[in-house]
Design a protein around this motif. Structure first.
Motif, PDB file in Angstrom:
ATOM      1  N   ASN A  84       0.231  -1.454   3.377  1.00 43.71           N
ATOM      2  CA  ASN A  84       1.106  -0.356   3.778  1.00 43.71           C
ATOM      3  C   ASN A  84       1.966  -0.816   4.945  1.00 43.71           C
ATOM      4  O   ASN A  84       1.447  -1.244   5.967  1.00 43.71           O
ATOM      5  CB  ASN A  84       0.283   0.866   4.196  1.00 43.71           C
ATOM      6  CG  ASN A  84      -0.531   1.410   3.046  1.00 43.71           C
ATOM      7  OD1 ASN A  84      -0.030   1.591   1.946  1.00 43.71           O
ATOM      8  ND2 ASN A  84      -1.802   1.664   3.290  1.00 43.71           N
ATOM      9  N   PHE A  85       3.279  -0.691   4.767  1.00 38.57           N
ATOM     10  CA  PHE A  85       4.215  -1.107   5.798  1.00 38.57           C
ATOM     11  C   PHE A  85       4.556   0.054   6.728  1.00 38.57           C
ATOM     12  O   PHE A  85       4.405   1.216   6.364  1.00 38.57           O
ATOM     13  CB  PHE A  85       5.503  -1.656   5.171  1.00 38.57           C
ATOM     14  CG  PHE A  85       5.295  -2.957   4.458  1.00 38.57           C
ATOM     15  CD1 PHE A  85       5.312  -4.155   5.152  1.00 38.57           C
ATOM     16  CD2 PHE A  85       5.078  -2.990   3.089  1.00 38.57           C
ATOM     17  CE1 PHE A  85       5.120  -5.362   4.508  1.00 38.57           C
ATOM     18  CE2 PHE A  85       4.877  -4.190   2.428  1.00 38.57           C
ATOM     19  CZ  PHE A  85       4.900  -5.378   3.140  1.00 38.57           C
ATOM     20  N   ARG A  86       5.043  -0.284   7.900  1.00 36.52           N
ATOM     21  CA  ARG A  86       5.398   0.672   8.939  1.00 36.52           C
ATOM     22  C   ARG A  86       6.401   1.718   8.458  1.00 36.52           C
ATOM     23  O   ARG A  86       6.358   2.863   8.864  1.00 36.52           O
ATOM     24  CB  ARG A  86       6.022  -0.105  10.096  1.00 36.52           C
ATOM     25  CG  ARG A  86       5.565   0.286  11.440  1.00 36.52           C
ATOM     26  CD  ARG A  86       6.182  -0.537  12.521  1.00 36.52           C
ATOM     27  NE  ARG A  86       7.522  -1.012  12.193  1.00 36.52           N
ATOM     28  CZ  ARG A  86       8.107  -2.029  12.783  1.00 36.52           C
ATOM     29  NH1 ARG A  86       7.504  -2.676  13.729  1.00 36.52           N
ATOM     30  NH2 ARG A  86       9.316  -2.413  12.442  1.00 36.52           N
ATOM     31  N   TRP A  87       7.328   1.340   7.609  1.00 37.86           N
ATOM     32  CA  TRP A  87       8.409   2.234   7.179  1.00 37.86           C
ATOM     33  C   TRP A  87       8.075   2.989   5.899  1.00 37.86           C
ATOM     34  O   TRP A  87       8.943   3.593   5.288  1.00 37.86           O
ATOM     35  CB  TRP A  87       9.721   1.461   7.020  1.00 37.86           C
ATOM     36  CG  TRP A  87       9.567   0.227   6.175  1.00 37.86           C
ATOM     37  CD1 TRP A  87       9.747   0.122   4.826  1.00 37.86           C
ATOM     38  CD2 TRP A  87       9.198  -1.075   6.624  1.00 37.86           C
ATOM     39  NE1 TRP A  87       9.505  -1.150   4.407  1.00 37.86           N
ATOM     40  CE2 TRP A  87       9.164  -1.915   5.495  1.00 37.86           C
ATOM     41  CE3 TRP A  87       8.898  -1.616   7.868  1.00 37.86           C
ATOM     42  CZ2 TRP A  87       8.841  -3.261   5.569  1.00 37.86           C
ATOM     43  CZ3 TRP A  87       8.575  -2.954   7.929  1.00 37.86           C
ATOM     44  CH2 TRP A  87       8.547  -3.762   6.803  1.00 37.86           C
ATOM     45  N   GLY A  88       6.816   2.951   5.460  1.00 33.07           N
ATOM     46  CA  GLY A  88       6.379   3.744   4.319  1.00 33.07           C
ATOM     47  C   GLY A  88       6.307   3.004   2.998  1.00 33.07           C
ATOM     48  O   GLY A  88       5.819   3.546   2.013  1.00 33.07           O
ATOM     49  N   ALA A  89       6.795   1.791   2.956  1.00 32.62           N
ATOM     50  CA  ALA A  89       6.725   1.011   1.720  1.00 32.62           C
ATOM     51  C   ALA A  89       5.289   0.540   1.494  1.00 32.62           C
ATOM     52  O   ALA A  89       4.512   0.378   2.432  1.00 32.62           O
ATOM     53  CB  ALA A  89       7.660  -0.187   1.795  1.00 32.62           C
ATOM     54  N   VAL A  90       4.958   0.357   0.225  1.00 32.06           N
ATOM     55  CA  VAL A  90       3.618  -0.102  -0.147  1.00 32.06           C
ATOM     56  C   VAL A  90       3.759  -1.290  -1.094  1.00 32.06           C
ATOM     57  O   VAL A  90       4.548  -1.247  -2.034  1.00 32.06           O
ATOM     58  CB  VAL A  90       2.824   1.025  -0.859  1.00 32.06           C
ATOM     59  CG1 VAL A  90       1.471   0.532  -1.318  1.00 32.06           C
ATOM     60  CG2 VAL A  90       2.674   2.230   0.052  1.00 32.06           C
ATOM     61  N   ALA A  91       3.011  -2.341  -0.818  1.00 35.56           N
ATOM     62  CA  ALA A  91       2.971  -3.502  -1.718  1.00 35.56           C
ATOM     63  C   ALA A  91       1.568  -3.564  -2.315  1.00 35.56           C
ATOM     64  O   ALA A  91       0.580  -3.467  -1.599  1.00 35.56           O
ATOM     65  CB  ALA A  91       3.282  -4.777  -0.960  1.00 35.56           C
ATOM     66  N   HIS A  92       1.517  -3.701  -3.623  1.00 44.89           N
ATOM     67  CA  HIS A  92       0.215  -3.778  -4.298  1.00 44.89           C
ATOM     68  C   HIS A  92       0.210  -5.015  -5.185  1.00 44.89           C
ATOM     69  O   HIS A  92       1.127  -5.223  -5.974  1.00 44.89           O
ATOM     70  CB  HIS A  92      -0.014  -2.520  -5.148  1.00 44.89           C
ATOM     71  CG  HIS A  92      -1.320  -2.541  -5.843  1.00 44.89           C
ATOM     72  ND1 HIS A  92      -1.453  -2.918  -7.153  1.00 44.89           N
ATOM     73  CD2 HIS A  92      -2.569  -2.258  -5.400  1.00 44.89           C
ATOM     74  CE1 HIS A  92      -2.733  -2.862  -7.482  1.00 44.89           C
ATOM     75  NE2 HIS A  92      -3.421  -2.472  -6.439  1.00 44.89           N
ATOM     76  N   VAL A  93      -0.806  -5.839  -5.020  1.00 45.24           N
ATOM     77  CA  VAL A  93      -0.945  -7.029  -5.857  1.00 45.24           C
ATOM     78  C   VAL A  93      -2.395  -7.140  -6.322  1.00 45.24           C
ATOM     79  O   VAL A  93      -3.319  -6.676  -5.658  1.00 45.24           O
ATOM     80  CB  VAL A  93      -0.543  -8.333  -5.127  1.00 45.24           C
ATOM     81  CG1 VAL A  93       0.936  -8.345  -4.825  1.00 45.24           C
ATOM     82  CG2 VAL A  93      -1.338  -8.543  -3.879  1.00 45.24           C
ATOM     83  N   ALA A  94      -2.543  -7.769  -7.481  1.00 46.77           N
ATOM     84  CA  ALA A  94      -3.881  -7.992  -8.023  1.00 46.77           C
ATOM     85  C   ALA A  94      -3.897  -9.352  -8.707  1.00 46.77           C
ATOM     86  O   ALA A  94      -2.880  -9.809  -9.235  1.00 46.77           O
ATOM     87  CB  ALA A  94      -4.250  -6.895  -9.015  1.00 46.77           C
ATOM     88  N   ALA A  95      -5.046 -10.000  -8.669  1.00 49.55           N
ATOM     89  CA  ALA A  95      -5.201 -11.290  -9.332  1.00 49.55           C
ATOM     90  C   ALA A  95      -6.658 -11.435  -9.742  1.00 49.55           C
ATOM     91  O   ALA A  95      -7.550 -10.845  -9.132  1.00 49.55           O
ATOM     92  CB  ALA A  95      -4.806 -12.428  -8.404  1.00 49.55           C
ATOM     93  N   GLU A  96      -6.871 -12.216 -10.790  1.00 52.47           N
ATOM     94  CA  GLU A  96      -8.250 -12.457 -11.214  1.00 52.47           C
ATOM     95  C   GLU A  96      -8.412 -13.885 -11.714  1.00 52.47           C
ATOM     96  O   GLU A  96      -7.472 -14.500 -12.193  1.00 52.47           O
ATOM     97  CB  GLU A  96      -8.683 -11.455 -12.284  1.00 52.47           C
ATOM     98  CG  GLU A  96      -7.855 -11.456 -13.544  1.00 52.47           C
ATOM     99  CD  GLU A  96      -8.322 -10.389 -14.523  1.00 52.47           C
ATOM    100  OE1 GLU A  96      -8.787 -10.786 -15.603  1.00 52.47           O
ATOM    101  OE2 GLU A  96      -8.219  -9.204 -14.207  1.00 52.47           O
TER     102      GLU A  96
END
Length: 96
Positions: free
Chosen positions: A54-66
């Motif tokens: 979660n970034f300060r300006w409200g953006a969200v980054a989501h990553v997944a790996a397996e």
């Protein structure tokens, strides 16, 4: 940056936690831009890494790996996360 690291279905070994903490250092350059770093690791034949930032300006980054290998899955996830963090950081710098 608040960091939350959870294991689902197993307990981390010390060297696994050390490896995760070492890899998190890769995004320290954006530490002041990130509010939360949430990592969930699940073991179900493969290691599944699921990370939300979660970034300060409200953006969200989501990553997944397996991957079947703990370190390989962690590296894949961190590579993707590093790219997303850089992209978000560049977006914000362009707006200034």
């Amino acid at each position: 940056m608040t960091t939350s690291i959870n294991a689902v279905g197993f307990d981390f070994e010390k060297d696994q936690l050390d490896l995760i903490n070492k890899k998190i250092e890769r995004i320290k350059y954006a530490e002041d831009l990130i509010i939360d770093f949430l990592l969930k690791v699940k073991e179900d034949k493969k290691f599944i890494f699921d990370c939300t930032v979660n970034f300060r300006w409200g953006a969200v980054a989501h990553v997944a790996a397996e991957d079947y290998d703990f370190a390989a899955a962690l590296n894949k996830m961190m590579d993707m996360l590093d790219q997303k963090v850089k992209k978000e950081k560049d977006k914000i710098q362009d707006k200034k």
